[in-house]
Design a protein around this motif. Structure first.
Motif, PDB file in Angstrom:
ATOM      1  N   LEU A 187     -48.859  -1.028 -15.985  1.00 54.60           N
ATOM      2  CA  LEU A 187     -50.321  -1.115 -15.978  1.00 54.60           C
ATOM      3  C   LEU A 187     -50.979   0.231 -16.233  1.00 54.60           C
ATOM      4  CD1 LEU A 187     -50.887  -3.546 -12.955  1.00 54.60           C
ATOM      5  CD2 LEU A 187     -51.068  -4.078 -15.394  1.00 54.60           C
ATOM      6  N   THR A 188     -50.363   1.313 -15.788  1.00 59.15           N
ATOM      7  CA  THR A 188     -50.978   2.633 -15.951  1.00 59.15           C
ATOM      8  C   THR A 188     -50.705   3.256 -17.320  1.00 59.15           C
ATOM      9  OG1 THR A 188     -49.071   3.647 -14.831  1.00 59.15           O
ATOM     10  CG2 THR A 188     -51.023   3.155 -13.479  1.00 59.15           C
ATOM     11  N   ARG A 189     -49.998   2.546 -18.177  1.00 56.84           N
ATOM     12  CA  ARG A 189     -49.815   3.066 -19.537  1.00 56.84           C
ATOM     13  C   ARG A 189     -51.112   2.997 -20.336  1.00 56.84           C
ATOM     14  NH1 ARG A 189     -44.191  -0.167 -20.794  1.00 56.84           N
ATOM     15  NH2 ARG A 189     -43.019   0.661 -18.999  1.00 56.84           N
ATOM     16  N   LYS A 190     -51.991   2.068 -19.974  1.00 53.87           N
ATOM     17  CA  LYS A 190     -53.310   2.007 -20.602  1.00 53.87           C
ATOM     18  C   LYS A 190     -54.242   2.974 -19.893  1.00 53.87           C
ATOM     19  CE  LYS A 190     -53.158  -2.751 -22.309  1.00 53.87           C
ATOM     20  NZ  LYS A 190     -53.834  -4.085 -22.297  1.00 53.87           N
ATOM     21  N   GLU A 191     -55.176   3.542 -20.625  1.00 57.76           N
ATOM     22  CA  GLU A 191     -56.072   4.545 -20.052  1.00 57.76           C
ATOM     23  C   GLU A 191     -57.083   3.931 -19.090  1.00 57.76           C
ATOM     24  OE1 GLU A 191     -57.881   6.923 -23.031  1.00 57.76           O
ATOM     25  OE2 GLU A 191     -55.985   7.725 -23.797  1.00 57.76           O
ATOM     26  N   LYS A 192     -57.357   2.650 -19.212  1.00 52.00           N
ATOM     27  CA  LYS A 192     -58.372   2.028 -18.362  1.00 52.00           C
ATOM     28  C   LYS A 192     -57.960   2.080 -16.895  1.00 52.00           C
ATOM     29  CE  LYS A 192     -60.061  -1.251 -21.842  1.00 52.00           C
ATOM     30  NZ  LYS A 192     -60.276  -2.687 -22.153  1.00 52.00           N
ATOM     31  N   PRO A 193     -58.904   2.402 -15.992  1.00 51.88           N
ATOM     32  CA  PRO A 193     -58.573   2.471 -14.562  1.00 51.88           C
ATOM     33  C   PRO A 193     -58.282   1.086 -13.996  1.00 51.88           C
ATOM     34  CG  PRO A 193     -60.926   2.726 -14.892  1.00 51.88           C
ATOM     35  CD  PRO A 193     -60.315   2.749 -16.259  1.00 51.88           C
ATOM     36  N   LEU A 194     -57.657   1.072 -12.830  1.00 48.72           N
ATOM     37  CA  LEU A 194     -57.294  -0.190 -12.190  1.00 48.72           C
ATOM     38  C   LEU A 194     -57.489  -0.104 -10.685  1.00 48.72           C
ATOM     39  CD1 LEU A 194     -54.237   0.096 -10.702  1.00 48.72           C
ATOM     40  CD2 LEU A 194     -53.550   0.236 -13.080  1.00 48.72           C
ATOM     41  N   SER A 195     -57.472  -1.278 -10.067  1.00 50.43           N
ATOM     42  CA  SER A 195     -57.537  -1.398  -8.612  1.00 50.43           C
ATOM     43  C   SER A 195     -56.187  -1.877  -8.082  1.00 50.43           C
ATOM     44  CB  SER A 195     -58.618  -2.403  -8.195  1.00 50.43           C
ATOM     45  OG  SER A 195     -59.902  -1.974  -8.571  1.00 50.43           O
ATOM     46  N   TYR A 196     -55.750  -1.266  -6.987  1.00 54.14           N
ATOM     47  CA  TYR A 196     -54.543  -1.713  -6.288  1.00 54.14           C
ATOM     48  C   TYR A 196     -54.961  -2.171  -4.901  1.00 54.14           C
ATOM     49  CZ  TYR A 196     -50.030  -1.726  -3.927  1.00 54.14           C
ATOM     50  OH  TYR A 196     -48.923  -2.101  -3.206  1.00 54.14           O
ATOM     51  N   ILE A 197     -54.604  -3.393  -4.559  1.00 57.54           N
ATOM     52  CA  ILE A 197     -54.940  -3.974  -3.262  1.00 57.54           C
ATOM     53  C   ILE A 197     -53.648  -4.417  -2.589  1.00 57.54           C
ATOM     54  CG2 ILE A 197     -56.218  -5.806  -2.076  1.00 57.54           C
ATOM     55  CD1 ILE A 197     -58.011  -5.987  -4.616  1.00 57.54           C
ATOM     56  N   GLU A 198     -53.476  -4.034  -1.331  1.00 56.81           N
ATOM     57  CA  GLU A 198     -52.293  -4.465  -0.579  1.00 56.81           C
ATOM     58  C   GLU A 198     -52.745  -5.059   0.743  1.00 56.81           C
ATOM     59  OE1 GLU A 198     -47.975  -2.862   1.000  1.00 56.81           O
ATOM     60  OE2 GLU A 198     -49.041  -1.771  -0.557  1.00 56.81           O
ATOM     61  N   THR A 199     -52.280  -6.270   1.010  1.00 51.42           N
ATOM     62  CA  THR A 199     -52.810  -7.021   2.143  1.00 51.42           C
ATOM     63  C   THR A 199     -52.141  -6.716   3.474  1.00 51.42           C
ATOM     64  OG1 THR A 199     -51.297  -8.864   1.694  1.00 51.42           O
ATOM     65  CG2 THR A 199     -53.471  -8.935   0.628  1.00 51.42           C
ATOM     66  N   HIS A 200     -50.879  -6.315   3.451  1.00 49.53           N
ATOM     67  CA  HIS A 200     -50.130  -6.061   4.695  1.00 49.53           C
ATOM     68  C   HIS A 200     -49.312  -4.785   4.469  1.00 49.53           C
ATOM     69  CE1 HIS A 200     -51.048 -10.365   4.667  1.00 49.53           C
ATOM     70  NE2 HIS A 200     -50.989 -10.327   5.985  1.00 49.53           N
ATOM     71  N   ALA A 201     -49.945  -3.650   4.649  1.00 48.17           N
ATOM     72  CA  ALA A 201     -49.416  -2.395   4.125  1.00 48.17           C
ATOM     73  C   ALA A 201     -48.314  -1.765   4.958  1.00 48.17           C
ATOM     74  CB  ALA A 201     -50.561  -1.385   3.959  1.00 48.17           C
ATOM     75  N   GLY A 202     -48.243  -2.049   6.261  1.00 51.26           N
ATOM     76  CA  GLY A 202     -47.286  -1.319   7.086  1.00 51.26           C
ATOM     77  C   GLY A 202     -47.720   0.126   7.251  1.00 51.26           C
TER      78      GLY A 202
END
Length: 259
Positions: free
Chosen positions: A29-44
Motif C-alpha cells: 500500500l505504501t508503494r503509492k505516494e497517496k497517504p493512507l489510514s491504518y486502524i487497529e481494533t485490538h492493539a495490545g
C-alpha cells in the motif's frame, strides 16, 4: 472479560503468519505516494520482550520467530520491521502489529489504535511514545465503526480480537460488513485462531458469504505444548491487494511440514 495478555504468546507461529502478511500488505500500500489510514481494533501493548518471564514460561516464541525468521529474505518487509525494532528497542524485543505498522508507515499516513485492557493500553502508550498515533482506550469494534470512512480514505484495518468469549466470533462478521458498507475501498484484515474445537468455522463461513471476493488463508502447526488447543492461524482479507496470493502461497510452503 479483559484477561488476555499477548506477552505469553508474542512471537509465536500465529504472530509470524499474521505479521508477515500485515507487513507485506502495508509495504504494497505504501508503494503509492497517496497517504493512507491504518486502524487497529485490538492493539495490545505493541512491544514485547522475548526474555520476559511470560514468553519464557510458554516457550511459544522459541518455537515461533526464533525458528521462522530465516523463512524470510533480508529484504522482506517483515524481516525489515524486525530488524528496525531491534535496532531501536534491543535484541530481545518483538514488535507487535502496532509497532510493525508504525515502522512501515510514512509521515503523511495516519495511525489509529484501540486497546481496552488498562495494562495493555498503558504499555501501548509507552511503546509508541514519540510516534504520531491516535491511541484510544475503548472498544475496538466501536472505534472501527466510528472512524470509518477515515481520512485519508485509502487504508487498512487490522481486526484481531482476543476471542475470549463466543461473542467475539459472532460480532466480527457483523462489524466487518458494517465497515465495508461505510468504507468500501478499505482493506480489512482479520486474524483468527484455529483451535482444536474449530469454533472459527461458522464465523469464516459467514465472512465468505458476505465477501465472496475475500481471501481466506490458513496455516497449521503443532500445538506449542501438551494440552495447547491452538493448531493453526487464519487470516481473512477483504479487498485483498494484487499479488497477495503469491505471498500466501510462499507462507503456506514455509508452514508445510517437512517431508
Amino acid at each position: 472479560m479483559l484477561s488476555y495478555q499477548h506477552a505469553f504468546h508474542a512471537g509465536n507461529l500465529a504472530d509470524v503468519h499474521k505479521h508477515a502478511l500485515l507487513a507485506w500488505v502495508l509495504d504494497y500500500l505504501t508503494r503509492k505516494e497517496k497517504p493512507l489510514s491504518y486502524i487497529e481494533t485490538h492493539a495490545g501493548r505493541g512491544l514485547y520482550r522475548l526474555s520476559a518471564p511470560e514468553a519464557l514460561k510458554t516457550g511459544e516464541a522459541a518455537q515461533g520467530i526464533a525458528r521462522a525468521e530465516d523463512w524470510f529474505a533480508p529484504d522482506h518487509p517483515y524481516r525489515l520491521r524486525l530488524e528496525e525494532a531491534r535496532a531501536m528497542y534491543g535484541a530481545d524485543c518483538y514488535p507487535g502489529s502496532p509497532l510493525i505498522a508504525a515502522l512501515g508507515l510514512r509521515e503523511a499516513d495516519r495511525l489509529h489504535l484501540a486497546e481496552l485492557h488498562p495494562g495493555e493500553h498503558a504499555g501501548l502508550r509507552a511503546a509508541l511514545d514519540g510516534w504520531d498515533a491516535d491511541i484510544r482506550r475503548e472498544d475496538g469494534f466501536d472505534m472501527a465503526l466510528a472512524l470509518t470512512p477515515p481520512t485519508p480514505r485509502r487504508g487498512l484495518m487490522l481486526i484481531d480480537p482476543p476471542y475470549e468469549v463466543k461473542a467475539d466470533y459472532e460480532r466480527v462478521p457483523k462489524v466487518m460488513a458494517q465497515v465495508a458498507r461505510k468504507w468500501n475501498v478499505g482493506v480489512q484484515m482479520l486474524w483468527y485462531p484455529i483451535l482444536s474445537g474449530r469454533g472459527h468455522v461458522p464465523m469464516v463461513l459467514a465472512l465468505e458469504r458476505a465477501f465472496p471476493q475475500g481471501l481466506r488463508h490458513e496455516v497449521g502447526f503443532p500445538p506449542a505444548r501438551e494440552g495447547h488447543r491452538m493448531i493453526g492461524s487464519g487470516m481473512f482479507v477483504v479487498n485483498p491487494p494484487w499479488g497477495i496470493e503469491d505471498e500466501t502461497a510462499r507462507l503456506s510452503a514455509r508452514f508445510a511440514p517437512a517431508g
